[in-house]
Scaffold this active site. Structure first.
Site, short mmCIF file in Angstrom:
data_model
loop_
_atom_site.label_atom_id
_atom_site.label_comp_id
_atom_site.label_asym_id
_atom_site.label_seq_id
_atom_site.Cartn_x
_atom_site.Cartn_y
_atom_site.Cartn_z
N SER A 503 0.97 -1.10 0.25
CA SER A 503 -0.19 0.14 0.66
C SER A 503 0.82 1.09 -0.01
CB SER A 503 -1.17 -0.10 1.11
OG SER A 503 -2.05 0.47 1.01
N ASP A 514 10.62 5.18 -9.69
CA ASP A 514 9.34 6.24 -11.14
C ASP A 514 9.93 7.26 -11.55
OD1 ASP A 514 7.69 4.22 -12.11
OD2 ASP A 514 6.11 5.10 -11.32
N LYS A 528 -0.62 -4.27 -3.39
CA LYS A 528 -2.25 -3.18 -3.20
C LYS A 528 -2.38 -2.09 -3.57
CE LYS A 528 -5.24 -2.47 0.61
NZ LYS A 528 -4.54 -0.42 0.70
#
Length: 756
Positions: A503, A514, A528
Site C-alpha cells: 500500500s 519512477d 495492494k
C-alpha cells in the site's frame, strides 16, 4: 524449521474478527481498547486452580437495535457507487459468497465442523443477503452456536486423548496440518482421527523439547481448555462483526467493518500514542499478565511492575471498587486499565515469582500519554568496508515499520502529533550531521498506513511534483503530489522492500523508482493498489456516544505517476533478492476478489536519473559478494528449506525421524555459531537458542521470552547489510566513472550529490 502447527492454531489466527477480541496468547498493548464493559465471564474457582471453570456467555439469537441499524448502514455504504469503489449488488450470488467467507472465518482449517453440519447450514446460503438488509442476524448466530458447540466437543475429545495410550511414535503416519483446501470431514469419526494426529504432534513436540509425560499432559490439557474458554468468551458483538465482515470482505479484500471498540483500536494503532500506564498485556492461562513495559510510561517510571507480574484486580481513582479481573477477556481488562491522562488507576498485582494464591501488591499509577517508540521510525549507521582503492562508506539506515499518523492530533494542529514523515525528516537531519554517504530506507514488512504520509515522505526526497494518481469510483482521476520546495535528503538513496511491503510502501517505492531518485532493492512487493477511508457510521445519526462502529471502505485505486498500478503486480525491485514467499501463497494476488491490474495515462514528472546502465554492474558486484557472504547464504538456504517444507503440508509423527531433523537443525545452528565466532560475530546466546520448544507464547516465561526477542533483534541482518553494500557500490561506480555518471544522473536535474 519444520512446520509443526497444531490443528487448532489455524483457529487462533484465521477468524481474525472473532479472536482478535478473545485473546489466545497474542500480546495486547494495555491501553489499546475502547470503552470498558463489565466482564461477563466470572470465575467459579479460586486463583491458583489449574483450570478455572467459567460460565458461558449467553449469545443472543437476535441482534440488538444498534446492530440492526449498523447492518443496514453498512449495506447502504457498500451498495452505493457514491461511496464504494466497486459496489456489488447484495443478491443471492453475493449471499453465497458471504456464506463461504463466514464459514472460513469460523473454521478455515476445517477442524471443527463436519460435512453434515455444513449441509444443514446450506439452508441459509441464499438468505444472508436478506439478513443484512433486514438486520435479522438469526442465521449468523445459529451457525456460530453450532460452531461453538463443535469446539467444545473437539476440546473434550482432545483432553480425553491425553489420558489414552496413543503416544507411540514408531510408525510412519503423518500429521496433515494444512487443511485449507481439504474437504469437510465426513463425520465425527473423521474429526476424531484428525484430532488424534494433532494431539500426538503436540505431544511429540514437547517430548522432543525434553518435557516429561506428566508435564506434557498438564501443559496440553490446560492449552486445550484455554482454547474452549476463548471461544466461550465471545460475545454477540464479536459474532456480529465477523458476520458483517463476511459481507464487507466479499466486496473486496480490504473493506472491513469495525465495532466501536475495534474501531478505537485501529485508530490508536495509527496514532502510535495512547493514554494509559504503558504496558503490554498478554493472557496467561486465566489471568492477564504484563509481558513488556513500555519505556517512559507510568508503569516503567514507577519501577513497581515487571514482565510476568499478573493483574488480578483493577480499581479506578483513589477509592473506586477493586474489581476482580481473573478470568476476564483481555480486552475487558485493558479497557479497565487504560484511561484519560492524569487519572489514577489502582492495580492488585501478584509478582511473577510467587504463586497465584499469594497476596497481591497494590500499585497506584497516574495515567499519561504514552508514545509507542518501538513502532516508530529508527535509524542507525552501517560501515561498508573499503573496496580496492575506494574507501569505506558509511550508509545510514532508516527502518520505518508503518506510515503512521495521529489524525486527530494533526486535525487539532498539535505540535507533537505522531507522523512518520516528521520522524523520518528528523532522522535524516541527524544522518546528514553524521556525514553518511547514502541512505537506505527499510520498508520490509511495512503494510502501509496513511496515504498523506506516503505522499509527504516522498516529498522529502524530491523537489515538488506528482507522487500518486488516484482514480475514484466514477472514473475521475486526481493527482496528489508534493507541493513544498526543497529536499530533506539530496544524496544517494535506496529503498528496501519485500513481499510484506504494501500500500503506502508501494506508493513511496514506486514514486522513487519512477523519478529515478533511488534504487529499489529486495523482493516484489505485496500488490495492494487500493485506497481505503474510514467512515464513521455514527456521523449520520450524530450520536454522542459511539454505537454503530466504522467501515474501512475502499474508495479509490492508486496508480504510479508512470501510469501503471501496483495492484496485484506490486513494485518490482531494480536489484532482486531470492523470493522468500511465493506470490501464490501471500500477497494481493492470492485474494479471489482482488481488483485486476490496469494502467492509466502517465503524468509529467521529473526524471532525476536512469539506473538502467548501472544495474548490470551492481548485479555483478552483488552476485560476487553474496557468494562469499555466509550470513546471506545461510538466509538463502533457510528460505529454500522453508519453501520446500511448506509445500509438503504435512509432517512425520515418527520420533526417530523428527529427532534426526531436530538434531540436524541443532548441528546446523551450532556450526553457524562457531563460524560467527571466527568472524568476530559472537552473538548473545539468547539470540540463537535452540528452536522449537513445543510451547505457545502464553505458556512461556514472559521475561525470558521478551529477552529472547530483544536479543534476536540484534542478529545479523544480511539483507539490510547487502542493501547498504549495493548502495555503496553505486556511489563508488558513479564517483569513478564520469561517463557512466553522466548517463545515470543528468546534471541538469540531479537533486543532489550521488557522484562528487
Amino acid at each position: 524449521m519444520k512446520f509443526q502447527t497444531p490443528l487448532y492454531a489455524f483457529l487462533l489466527t484465521a477468524p481474525l474478527a472473532l479472536l482478535a477480541r478473545a485473546d489466545n496468547g497474542a500480546p495486547s498493548t494495555a491501553e489499546t481498547t475502547a470503552q470498558a464493559q463489565t466482564a461477563q465471564v466470572p470465575t467459579k474457582a479460586k486463583r491458583g486452580d489449574t483450570t478455572l471453570l467459567k460460565e458461558r456467555v449467553a449469545l443472543p439469537t437476535t441482534p440488538t437495535a444498534d446492530q440492526t441499524t449498523a447492518a443496514k448502514l453498512v449495506y447502504g455504504l457498500l451498495s452505493d457507487s457514491r461511496y464504494a469503489y466497486r459496489p456489488r449488488a447484495l443478491d443471492d450470488a453475493l449471499s453465497a459468497d458471504m456464506y463461504t467467507r463466514y464459514l472460513e472465518s469460523l473454521d478455515g482449517g476445517k477442524q471443527f465442523l463436519t460435512a453434515a453440519d455444513v449441509a444443514r447450514f446450506d439452508t441459509h446460503k441464499l438468505k444472508l443477503d436478506d439478513a443484512i438488509k433486514s438486520g435479522n442476524l438469526a442465521p449468523a448466530y445459529a451457525i456460530f452456536s453450532t460452531y461453538r458447540q463443535r469446539v467444545d466437543e473437539r476440546v473434550a475429545h482432545a483432553r480425553a486423548l491425553l489420558k489414552q495410550d496413543i503416544f507411540d511414535f514408531t510408525g510412519n503416519d503423518r500429521f496433515e496440518y494444512d487443511r485449507e483446501d481439504a474437504p469437510w470431514a465426513a463425520d465425527q469419526a473423521a474429526l476424531d482421527t484428525l484430532w488424534k494426529q494433532s494431539v500426538r504432534n503436540d505431544w511429540l513436540r514437547l517430548k522432543l523439547a525434553g518435557k516429561q509425560p506428566a508435564d506434557i499432559r498438564k501443559t496440553l490439557d490446560k492449552r486445550y481448555a484455554n482454547l474452549s474458554d476463548s471461544i466461550s468468551e465471545l460475545k454477540g458483538e464479536d459474532v456480529f462483526q465477523t458476520f458483517v465482515n463476511s459481507y464487507a470482505n466479499a466486496i473486496d479484500p480490504h473493506t472491513d467493518y469495525f465495532t466501536p471498540r475495534s474501531a478505537d483500536n485501529f485508530n490508536l494503532s495509527m496514532s502510535l500514542s495512547l493514554e494509559g500506564i504503558g504496558a503490554v498485556l498478554q493472557k496467561q492461562d486465566d489471568v492477564v499478565a504484563i509481558r513488556e513495559i513500555v519505556p517512559g510510561g507510568p508503569a516503567g517510571k514507577s519501577e513497581k511492575l515487571k514482565p510476568g507480574d499478573r493483574v488480578v484486580a483493577v480499581g479506578q481513582g483513589d477509592s473506586g471498587a477493586m474489581e476482580d479481573v481473573v478470568g476476564w477477556r483481555i480486552d475487558d481488562v485493558v479497557a479497565k486499565i487504560r484511561g484519560a491522562k492524569g487519572t489514577k488507576v489502582r492495580l492488585d498485582v501478584i509478582p511473577a515469582e510467587v504463586g497465584l494464591d499469594s497476596k497481591p501488591n497494590r500499585v497506584v499509577l497516574v495515567r499519561d500519554k504514552v508514545r509507542l517508540e518501538d513502532q516508530a521510525a529508527k535509524s542507525k549507521v552501517l560501515t561498508i568496508p573499503a573496496a580496492g582503492d575506494a574507501p569505506a562508506k558509511r550508509i545510514g539506515v532508516i527502518e520505518l515499520p508503518g506510515f503512521y499518523q495521529d489524525f486527530e492530533g494533526r486535525r487539532l494542529n498539535k505540535d507533537d502529533y505522531a507522523s512518520a514523515t516528521r520522524d523520518v525528516a528528523k532522522l535524516l537531519t541527524q544522518l546528514r550531521a553524521d556525514k553518511v554517504d547514502g541512505v537506505v530506507l527499510d520498508l520490509r514488512n511495512n503494510g502501509g498506513g496513511s496515504l498523506t504520509e506516503a505522499i509527504e515522505l516522498t516529498g522529502l526526497f524530491i523537489d515538488r511534483g506528482p507522487v500518486v494518481q488516484v482514480r475514484e469510483s466514477g472514473g475521475r482521476v486526481s493527482v496528489e503530489g508534493d507541493s513544498d520546495t526543497g529536499i530533506a535528503w539530496e544524496g544517494p538513496l535506496a529503498v528496501l522492500i519485500n513481499r510484506g511491503s504494501a500500500s503506502a510502501s508501494e506508493i513511496f517505492a514506486g514514486a522513487i523508482q519512477d523519478y529515478g531518485r533511488g534504487i529499489v532493492i529486495g523482493e516484489t512487493s505485496f500488490g495492494k493498489g487500493t485506497v481505503q477511508n474510514l467512515v464513521d457510521l455514527d456521523r449520520w445519526p450524530a450520536n454522542e456516544k459511539a454505537r454503530f462502529g466504522q467501515v474501512k471502505l475502499t474508495i479509490a485505486q492508486f496508480f504510479r505517476v508512470s501510469g501503471g498500478s501496483t495492484q496485484n503486480k506490486g513494485v518490482v525491485p531494480d536489484v532482486s533478492f531470492p523470493v522468500s514467499v511465493d506470490a501464490s501463497e501471500y500477497g494481493e494476488s492470492t485474494y479471489d476478489n482482488a481488483l485486476p491490474w490496469t494502467r492509466i495515462a502517465a503524468v509529467p514528472h521529473t526524471s532525476y536519473g536512469n539506473f538502467a546502465p548501472l544495474l548490470p554492474k551492481l548485479e555483478a558486484l552483488h552476485g560476487s559478494r553474496i557468494a562469499a557472504d555466509k550470513e546471506f547464504q545461510w538466509w538463502s538456504d533457510d528460505v529454500a528449506q522453508f519453501r520446500e517444507e511448506r509445500a509438503e503440508k504435512s509432517i512425520s509423527l515418527n520420533e526417530v525421524a523428527r529427532r534426526a531433523e531436530r538434531d540436524s537443525e541443532d548441528a546446523k545452528r551450532k556450526q553457524r555459531q562457531e563460524a560467527r565466532k571466527t568472524l568476530g560475530l559472537d552473538l548473545d546466546p539468547l539470540a540463537d537458542e535452540a528452536g522449537d520448544d513445543g510451547l505457545q507464547a502464553s505458556e512461556r516465561d514472559f521475561a525470558k521470552d521478551v529477552a529472547r526477542e530483544k536479543a534476536a533483534e540484534k542478529r545479523p541482518d544480511p539483507l539490510l547489510r547487502e542493501s547498504a553494500a549495493i548502495l555503496a557500490d553505486a556511489v563508488r561506480l558513479l564517483n569513478n566513472d564520469r561517463q557512466l555518471s553522466a548517463q545515470v544522473l543528468p546534471t541538469a536535474v540531479q537533486p543532489g550529490h550521488w557522484a562528487d
